[in-house]
Design a protein around this motif. Structure first.
Motif, short mmCIF file in Angstrom:
data_model
loop_
_atom_site.label_atom_id
_atom_site.label_comp_id
_atom_site.label_asym_id
_atom_site.label_seq_id
_atom_site.Cartn_x
_atom_site.Cartn_y
_atom_site.Cartn_z
N ARG A 218 40.54 -47.45 -21.48
CA ARG A 218 41.70 -46.91 -21.44
C ARG A 218 43.04 -48.01 -21.55
N GLY A 221 43.18 -48.58 -24.75
CA GLY A 221 43.13 -47.00 -26.10
C GLY A 221 41.91 -46.90 -26.77
N ASN A 223 39.68 -44.78 -25.69
CA ASN A 223 39.04 -43.84 -25.17
C ASN A 223 39.88 -43.02 -26.61
N ARG A 224 40.46 -43.03 -26.74
CA ARG A 224 40.33 -41.25 -28.26
C ARG A 224 41.25 -42.41 -29.23
#
Length: 443
Positions: A218, A221, A223-224
């Motif tokens: 996270r 960034g 995690n997506r």
């Protein structure tokens, strides 16, 4: 980021990269060590096929180098979310590039190798190797993007374990596939290529698993998946296009060197392949520390520490020399033992001693030239670094053509080309870093 890096801090960041890079070189070493027991033709063909593959691979590596510089700059600025955004856009580009390079290599390599190699046996064996090896583009490009991310964020400790997994996998796959163990057929040179591809696949899986389980995704960034946009990729492309061209030209020139040596005979080619694999250990150590210097310089500029750049470069040179010099000295005292790791042929061992001494002596210039050259890239001026590379390689290639085709000089004279490149690259890079022009570069 620290205002000035200490020797301990530089080493703490560099040593996992160093160990990882050296472990990866064991892939080429194990290929050579195994194929040296198969035959002289296979040994020489693996050099040609391997360098051909790496020359194409360097296009992707050059792109990841540019991405690494940009990610390091954002990391130095404290913009961590931008690092992950750059990572995903760069990874998507590399996977698309892998598809293009795979089909181009499979389509063009038979015609190209058949027109530039004199020996039909070497050509056929090199194609056997290359046709299987190109499947590694997909796995290797993914792995190098992960590596660039971890080096850019100075989180390098996991690279050691990943490289150990890579090398162990390659040794096992080579043993099984080259000689035909565990119920598998003996595939010879093709088995070496397939083993390397499978080892790279294992390495890629390890990178993905570690990132998902151990990293704070996270924060960056990761995690997506972001929505891929061309305008987000453009800053990387503007920086990377020069490193892509630079790395391709650099390895293509190395490929030209081996093609030239092939005209001196299969024995000279086999000896040069052995020398190349021996040189890979000290040279990749230099490259690992140079790559670390690139990220440290970019991080320092991002944090506003312009004055600390020259100190970081000087400390990296001293650390590299301290690491490499004892290894070269020991190897110089027992050259026959070093060469015997790769072949039992007494003629090849005798022919390799003089080129080996020439190679070791050239590191007097290779160490500072590589670190200063990578520092130029770390400033973000990759276009200027490309110009320096073209100038140095032009003189390098001219020297090779003269000593091989005009003078038909002994093999050790051909390896003096390393002095030509090292001296020119050092002079150009040092002069640029001593100026203040790099301080005004923005990326």
């Amino acid at each position: 980021m620290p205002a000035t890096y200490s020797y301990r801090q530089i080493w703490h960041i560099a040593y996992p990269v160093l160990i990882g890079t050296l472990m990866e070189q064991l892939i080429g070493l194990t290929d050579t060590a195994f194929l040296g027991r198969v035959g002289e033709v296979e040994l020489g063909a693996a050099a040609i096929g391997g360098i051909f593959f790496v020359a194409i691979f360097m296009i992707g590596l050059g792109f990841s180098t540019g991405a690494q510089i940009l990610m390091a700059r954002r990391n130095g600025e404290g913009n961590h979310m931008a690092v992950g955004h750059l990572f995903y856009h760069s990874l998507g580009f590399l996977l698309a590039l892998a598809v293009v390079l795979f089909f181009l290599t499979r389509a063009c390599s038979p015609w190209l190798l058949s027109h530039i190699l004199q020996s039909e046996h070497v050509c056929a064996a090199a194609l056997d190797y290359l046709n299987a090896r190109v499947f590694g583009f997909f796995f290797a490009f993914t792995a190098i993007m992960f590596r660039s991310f971890y080096v850019a964020t100075t989180n390098t400790r996991m690279l050691t374990a990943n490289s150990l997994v890579l090398v162990a996998s390659n040794i096992v796959f080579n043993y099984i596939l080259i000689f035909g163990h565990c119920g598998m057929p003996a595939l010879g040179i093709q088995g070496a290529a397939i083993g390397s591809v499978l080892a790279e696949a294992v390495s890629m899986v390890y990178f993905i698993a570690y990132t998902c389980v151990k990293l704070d995704s996270r924060r960056y960034g990761l995690n997506r998946l972001p929505r891929l946009r061309l305008n987000s990729l453009m800053p990387v492309l503007r920086l990377s296009v020069w490193t892509m061209i630079q790395d391709f030209i650099s390895l293509s020139t190395w490929f030209i060197f081996f093609l030239s040596i092939e005209h001196l005979g299969e024995t000279s080619l086999a000896v040069s392949n052995i020398i190349r694999n021996i040189s890979s250990f000290p040279f990749m150590a230099i490259i690992a520390l140079s790559s670390t210097c690139t990220s440290l310089v970019s991080n320092q500029i991002g944090s506003g520490d312009m004055d600390g750049v020259s100190v970081t470069i000087s400390k990296t040179i001293r650390l590299t020399a301290l690491l490499i010099a004892p290894l070269l000295l020991i190897a110089s005292l027992v050259p026959e033992a070093v060469l015997r790791v790769f072949t039992d042929d007494s003629a090849l061992i005798a022919a390799g001693i003089a080129p080996l001494y020439v190679l070791f002596a050239s590191y007097i210039f290779t160490i500072p030239s590589q670190i200063y050259f990578h520092a130029v890239s770390g400033t973000g001026n990759t276009g200027r670094a490309l110009v320096f590379e073209i100038i140095s390689l032009t003189f390098y290639t001219a020297f090779v053509f003269i000593v091989v085709f005009s003078l038909r000089a002994p093999l050790y004279v051909c390896w003096c080309s390393e002095f030509v490149y090292g001296v020119l690259s050092l002079a150009l890079s040092y002069a640029y870093m001593r100026s203040d022009r790099w301080k005004h570069k923005r990326i």
